[in-house]
Design an enzyme around this catalytic site. Structure first.
Site, PDB file in Angstrom:
ATOM      1  CG  ASN A 188      32.427 -46.626 -18.987  1.00  0.00           C
ATOM      2  OD1 ASN A 188      32.956 -47.073 -18.450  1.00  0.00           O
ATOM      3  ND2 ASN A 188      30.869 -45.696 -19.251  1.00  0.00           N
ATOM      4  CG  HIS A 218      31.372 -38.396 -10.967  1.00  0.00           C
ATOM      5  ND1 HIS A 218      30.326 -39.891 -10.743  1.00  0.00           N
ATOM      6  CD2 HIS A 218      30.908 -37.989 -11.459  1.00  0.00           C
ATOM      7  CE1 HIS A 218      29.886 -39.916 -11.920  1.00  0.00           C
ATOM      8  NE2 HIS A 218      30.364 -39.384 -12.878  1.00  0.00           N
TER       9      HIS A 218
HETATM   10  N1  LIG Z   1      34.623 -42.700 -19.247  1.00  0.00           N
HETATM   11  C1  LIG Z   1      33.772 -42.351 -18.439  1.00  0.00           C
HETATM   12  O1  LIG Z   1      34.090 -41.202 -17.724  1.00  0.00           O
HETATM   13  C2  LIG Z   1      32.932 -41.978 -19.993  1.00  0.00           C
HETATM   14  C3  LIG Z   1      32.330 -41.009 -19.939  1.00  0.00           C
HETATM   15  C4  LIG Z   1      31.001 -40.536 -20.398  1.00  0.00           C
HETATM   16  C5  LIG Z   1      30.632 -41.556 -21.311  1.00  0.00           C
HETATM   17  N2  LIG Z   1      30.982 -43.029 -21.248  1.00  0.00           N
HETATM   18  C6  LIG Z   1      31.004 -44.473 -22.499  1.00  0.00           C
HETATM   19  O2  LIG Z   1      31.441 -43.609 -23.289  1.00  0.00           O
HETATM   20  C7  LIG Z   1      30.634 -44.429 -24.849  1.00  0.00           C
HETATM   21  C8  LIG Z   1      29.561 -43.429 -25.584  1.00  0.00           C
HETATM   22  O3  LIG Z   1      28.881 -42.717 -25.302  1.00  0.00           O
HETATM   23  P1  LIG Z   1      28.494 -41.635 -25.910  1.00  0.00           P
HETATM   24  O4  LIG Z   1      27.784 -41.219 -24.693  1.00  0.00           O
HETATM   25  O5  LIG Z   1      29.205 -40.729 -26.880  1.00  0.00           O
HETATM   26  O6  LIG Z   1      27.024 -42.519 -25.831  1.00  0.00           O
HETATM   27  P2  LIG Z   1      26.289 -42.573 -27.714  1.00  0.00           P
HETATM   28  O7  LIG Z   1      25.136 -43.202 -26.939  1.00  0.00           O
HETATM   29  O8  LIG Z   1      26.313 -40.433 -27.273  1.00  0.00           O
HETATM   30  O9  LIG Z   1      27.033 -42.557 -28.809  1.00  0.00           O
HETATM   31  C9  LIG Z   1      27.723 -44.230 -28.768  1.00  0.00           C
HETATM   32  C10 LIG Z   1      27.529 -44.852 -30.084  1.00  0.00           C
HETATM   33  O10 LIG Z   1      28.357 -45.875 -30.379  1.00  0.00           O
HETATM   34  C11 LIG Z   1      27.928 -46.556 -31.086  1.00  0.00           C
HETATM   35  N3  LIG Z   1      27.412 -48.079 -30.627  1.00  0.00           N
HETATM   36  C12 LIG Z   1      27.100 -48.564 -29.733  1.00  0.00           C
HETATM   37  N4  LIG Z   1      27.782 -50.190 -29.645  1.00  0.00           N
HETATM   38  C13 LIG Z   1      28.380 -50.196 -31.166  1.00  0.00           C
HETATM   39  C14 LIG Z   1      29.437 -50.967 -31.304  1.00  0.00           C
HETATM   40  N5  LIG Z   1      29.458 -52.753 -30.888  1.00  0.00           N
HETATM   41  N6  LIG Z   1      30.164 -51.010 -32.465  1.00  0.00           N
HETATM   42  C15 LIG Z   1      30.107 -49.973 -33.245  1.00  0.00           C
HETATM   43  N7  LIG Z   1      29.847 -48.439 -33.271  1.00  0.00           N
HETATM   44  C16 LIG Z   1      28.824 -48.664 -31.733  1.00  0.00           C
HETATM   45  C17 LIG Z   1      26.182 -46.036 -30.885  1.00  0.00           C
HETATM   46  O11 LIG Z   1      25.361 -46.436 -32.241  1.00  0.00           O
HETATM   47  C18 LIG Z   1      26.066 -45.269 -31.207  1.00  0.00           C
HETATM   48  O12 LIG Z   1      26.114 -43.931 -31.717  1.00  0.00           O
HETATM   49  C19 LIG Z   1      29.590 -45.021 -23.336  1.00  0.00           C
HETATM   50  O13 LIG Z   1      30.100 -46.550 -23.460  1.00  0.00           O
HETATM   51  C20 LIG Z   1      29.797 -44.396 -22.416  1.00  0.00           C
HETATM   52  O14 LIG Z   1      29.773 -45.991 -21.704  1.00  0.00           O
HETATM   53  C21 LIG Z   1      31.933 -42.876 -20.795  1.00  0.00           C
END
Ligand SMILES: NC(=O)c1ccc[n+]([C@@H]2O[C@H](COP(=O)([O-])OP(=O)(O)OC[C@H]3O[C@@H](n4cnc5c(N)ncnc54)[C@H](O)[C@@H]3O)[C@@H](O)[C@H]2O)c1
Length: 267
Positions: A188, A218
């Protein structure tokens, strides 16, 4: 929709994992004078229930996406790259604001960014796991010549088929479009960098699998008319999800703080 600090902002969170849970706690504990958490949604309803129980607020609704959007002024997406664009489109169409964590899903969706501008809705992309977006945004007012992201990842935070890598190995070299396609959950930051700078096709990405490290590292290099910027961020993994950097959750909370606070620091 322009947020006025005097109004209590109604927030809904989609995705109640590591990042969503931290944001929820910050809203209920630290930002209660400015915001109210009104709704939670997760594809796994148990996760939403568990978070609601932890927050000890019976009034928070657990609901469908459509209802969550109806109830909220600002939607936080902390779910998955598979849903972020579709969710952003629905939120923006109603003239509401969205904070997007799964930035990769909005890459090359200039149409959505334009739609937000037309609808006077805001899309917030927190800086996530990288540093340097402040300088990049300022330098972009002049001319950016080149942007390179080099990401080192512990082998255990990569897909299983990399698990037998024993020494530092370059596993990807290309532009941000291809990086996001091949490593959707992992990169991301490349997407966020692209959005702030030269676009995905002109943002160069290297991903290195590194068995000797336990943090995502990074390095961002920016060459511009304003000078050269180099940042290196060594991220502590989030205690709740080792694949996510702790800084990513904190950057989302800091973004909310910047919305609420009258004093705004940095570009
Ligand atoms: N922008 C950045 O720099 C950055 C950094 C880290 C993570 N992220 C992204 O942020 C998001 C969340 O990360 P996290 O560590 O909390 O992940 P996580 O796996 O701990 O939590 C994600 C949650 O979203 C739920 N989920 C998945 N698909 C879904 C949908 N279609 N509808 C509703 N709920 C859904 C899952 O059941 C889970 O509870 C991920 O996509 C991750 O790639 C972005």
């Amino acid at each position: 929709m322009r947020i006025k600090r005097k109004n209590i902002l109604k927030i809904g969170i989609v995705g109640c994992g590591a990042i969503g849970s931290r944001i929820a706690k910050a809203i209920t504990k630290d930002f209660s004078s400015y915001a109210k958490l009104v709704a939670l949604c997760d594809i796994d309803k148990n996760k939403a229930e568990k978070l609601k129980n932890k927050l000890k607020d019976k009034k928070i609704g657990i609901c469908s996406l459509d209802r969550l959007i109806r109830l909220s002024d600002l939607v936080v997406e902390s779910a998955s790259v598979g849903i972020s664009a579709q969710l952003a489109e629905k939120v923006i169409s109603q003239g509401k604001d969205i904070l997007v964590m799964s930035t990769g899903g909005l890459l090359e969706r200039e149409d959505l960014l334009q739609k937000a501008r037309k609808k006077n809705a805001s899309i917030y992309f927190p800086s996530g796991g990288i540093c340097g977006l402040d300088g990049l945004k300022a330098a972009a007012i002049s001319k950016i010549k080149k942007i390179t992201l080099t990401t080192r990842k512990p082998v255990k935070s990569l897909p299983d088929y990399f698990s037998n890598i024993k020494k530092e190995t370059l596993i990807f070299k290309g532009n941000a479009c291809e990086a996001v396609r091949k490593f959707p959950q992992n990169i991301n930051v490349a997407a966020t960098l692209s959005l702030a700078g030269l676009g995905a096709k002109r943002t160069f990405v290297r991903i290195i699998a590194s068995p000797g490290i336990d943090r995502n590292i990074h390095e961002v290099e920016i060459e511009s008319e304003a000078g050269r910027i180099f940042t290196r961020t060594e991220n502590v993994p989030s205690p709740d999800n080792p694949k996510t950097s702790y800084l990513a959750s904190l950057s989302a909370i800091a973004t909310l703080k910047q919305i609420f606070d009258a004093v705004k620091i940095g570009t």
